[in-house]
Write a protein that holds these residues in place. Structure first.
Motif, PDB file in Angstrom:
ATOM      1  N   MET A   1       0.887  -1.124  -0.002  1.00 12.62           N
ATOM      2  CA  MET A   1       0.043  -0.106  -0.086  1.00 12.62           C
ATOM      3  C   MET A   1       1.051   1.314   0.002  1.00 12.62           C
ATOM      4  O   MET A   1       2.035   1.246   0.478  1.00 12.62           O
ATOM      5  CB  MET A   1      -0.931  -0.077   1.260  1.00 12.62           C
ATOM      6  CG  MET A   1      -1.859  -1.150   1.348  1.00 12.62           C
ATOM      7  SD  MET A   1      -2.949  -1.207  -0.154  1.00 12.62           S
ATOM      8  CE  MET A   1      -4.410  -0.917   0.696  1.00 12.62           C
ATOM      9  N   PHE A   2       0.245   2.323  -0.223  1.00  9.60           N
ATOM     10  CA  PHE A   2       1.007   3.682  -0.470  1.00  9.60           C
ATOM     11  C   PHE A   2       0.501   4.708   0.449  1.00  9.60           C
ATOM     12  O   PHE A   2      -0.797   4.669   0.676  1.00  9.60           O
ATOM     13  CB  PHE A   2       1.088   4.013  -1.708  1.00  9.60           C
ATOM     14  CG  PHE A   2       1.950   3.112  -2.810  1.00  9.60           C
ATOM     15  CD1 PHE A   2       3.008   2.947  -3.049  1.00  9.60           C
ATOM     16  CD2 PHE A   2       0.972   1.966  -3.367  1.00  9.60           C
ATOM     17  CE1 PHE A   2       3.833   2.191  -3.758  1.00  9.60           C
ATOM     18  CE2 PHE A   2       1.605   1.222  -4.231  1.00  9.60           C
ATOM     19  CZ  PHE A   2       3.098   1.174  -4.397  1.00  9.60           C
ATOM     20  N   ILE A   3       1.335   5.772   0.705  1.00  9.90           N
ATOM     21  CA  ILE A   3       0.811   6.803   1.502  1.00  9.90           C
ATOM     22  C   ILE A   3       1.016   8.099   0.726  1.00  9.90           C
ATOM     23  O   ILE A   3       2.242   8.446   0.308  1.00  9.90           O
ATOM     24  CB  ILE A   3       1.461   7.005   2.825  1.00  9.90           C
ATOM     25  CG1 ILE A   3       0.939   5.733   3.638  1.00  9.90           C
ATOM     26  CG2 ILE A   3       0.823   8.220   3.793  1.00  9.90           C
ATOM     27  CD1 ILE A   3       1.733   5.522   5.179  1.00  9.90           C
ATOM     28  N   HIS A   4       0.142   8.990   0.388  1.00  8.62           N
ATOM     29  CA  HIS A   4       0.538  10.230  -0.124  1.00  8.62           C
ATOM     30  C   HIS A   4       0.987  11.313   0.751  1.00  8.62           C
ATOM     31  O   HIS A   4       0.252  11.431   1.825  1.00  8.62           O
ATOM     32  CB  HIS A   4      -0.888  10.422  -1.010  1.00  8.62           C
ATOM     33  CG  HIS A   4      -0.588  12.080  -1.713  1.00  8.62           C
ATOM     34  ND1 HIS A   4      -1.171  13.102  -1.227  1.00  8.62           N
ATOM     35  CD2 HIS A   4       0.089  12.142  -2.791  1.00  8.62           C
ATOM     36  CE1 HIS A   4      -0.871  13.808  -2.113  1.00  8.62           C
ATOM     37  NE2 HIS A   4      -0.275  13.786  -2.983  1.00  8.62           N
ATOM     38  N   LEU A   5       2.242  11.925   0.426  1.00  9.64           N
ATOM     39  CA  LEU A   5       2.694  12.886   1.433  1.00  9.64           C
ATOM     40  C   LEU A   5       2.382  14.424   1.017  1.00  9.64           C
ATOM     41  O   LEU A   5       2.850  15.155   1.861  1.00  9.64           O
ATOM     42  CB  LEU A   5       4.058  12.736   1.699  1.00  9.64           C
ATOM     43  CG  LEU A   5       4.670  11.081   2.010  1.00  9.64           C
ATOM     44  CD1 LEU A   5       6.117  11.020   2.157  1.00  9.64           C
ATOM     45  CD2 LEU A   5       4.017  10.678   3.464  1.00  9.64           C
ATOM     46  N   SER A  78      -5.530   4.183   8.167  1.00  6.42           N
ATOM     47  CA  SER A  78      -6.477   3.799   7.322  1.00  6.42           C
ATOM     48  C   SER A  78      -5.931   2.453   6.543  1.00  6.42           C
ATOM     49  O   SER A  78      -6.451   1.278   6.149  1.00  6.42           O
ATOM     50  CB  SER A  78      -6.805   4.754   6.316  1.00  6.42           C
ATOM     51  OG  SER A  78      -7.778   4.099   5.393  1.00  6.42           O
ATOM     52  N   ILE A  79      -4.771   2.608   6.077  1.00 12.33           N
ATOM     53  CA  ILE A  79      -4.010   1.259   5.426  1.00 12.33           C
ATOM     54  C   ILE A  79      -3.808   0.316   6.208  1.00 12.33           C
ATOM     55  O   ILE A  79      -3.830  -0.919   5.924  1.00 12.33           O
ATOM     56  CB  ILE A  79      -2.773   2.189   4.762  1.00 12.33           C
ATOM     57  CG1 ILE A  79      -2.981   2.999   3.489  1.00 12.33           C
ATOM     58  CG2 ILE A  79      -1.912   0.981   4.368  1.00 12.33           C
ATOM     59  CD1 ILE A  79      -1.835   3.917   3.213  1.00 12.33           C
ATOM     60  N   SER A  80      -3.509   0.693   7.549  1.00 17.61           N
ATOM     61  CA  SER A  80      -3.115  -0.487   8.381  1.00 17.61           C
ATOM     62  C   SER A  80      -4.337  -1.355   8.633  1.00 17.61           C
ATOM     63  O   SER A  80      -4.387  -2.408   8.681  1.00 17.61           O
ATOM     64  CB  SER A  80      -2.466   0.084   9.721  1.00 17.61           C
ATOM     65  OG  SER A  80      -2.749  -0.861  10.846  1.00 17.61           O
TER      66      SER A  80
END
Length: 84
Positions: A1-5, A78-80
């Motif tokens: 998964m990815f996180i937008h910074l 949320s990803i977790s």
């Protein structure tokens, strides 16, 4: 998964070590030293032209993000939850 910074920067969630409010850099000598060392090693990246609000630490880089630490933490949580 990815996180937008922020901006066009996206990281893998598996690379994330910590998300901190930018005030930690001013209030903690250890944090200030950590950031200085990362800068000497050319591992700092400033995202976008907006004022930075948070510090994101990954395995290989330290990012100054224009997105608040609370918003980034919600994205990470949320990803977790999606992975469970």
């Amino acid at each position: 998964m990815f996180i937008h910074l922020g901006g066009e920067k996206v990281i893998r969630s598996s690379e994330l070590i910590g998300i901190f409010d930018l005030s930690i850099e001013r209030s903690s000598k250890i944090s200030k030293h950590f950031v200085q060392q990362a800068s000497l090693e050319n591992r700092i990246e400033i995202i976008g032209e907006e004022e930075s609000k948070s510090l994101v630490v990954t395995r290989s880089r330290v990012y100054y993000s224009p997105i608040s630490s609370s918003t980034l933490k919600k994205r990470a949580e949320s990803i977790s939850h999606q992975l469970q």
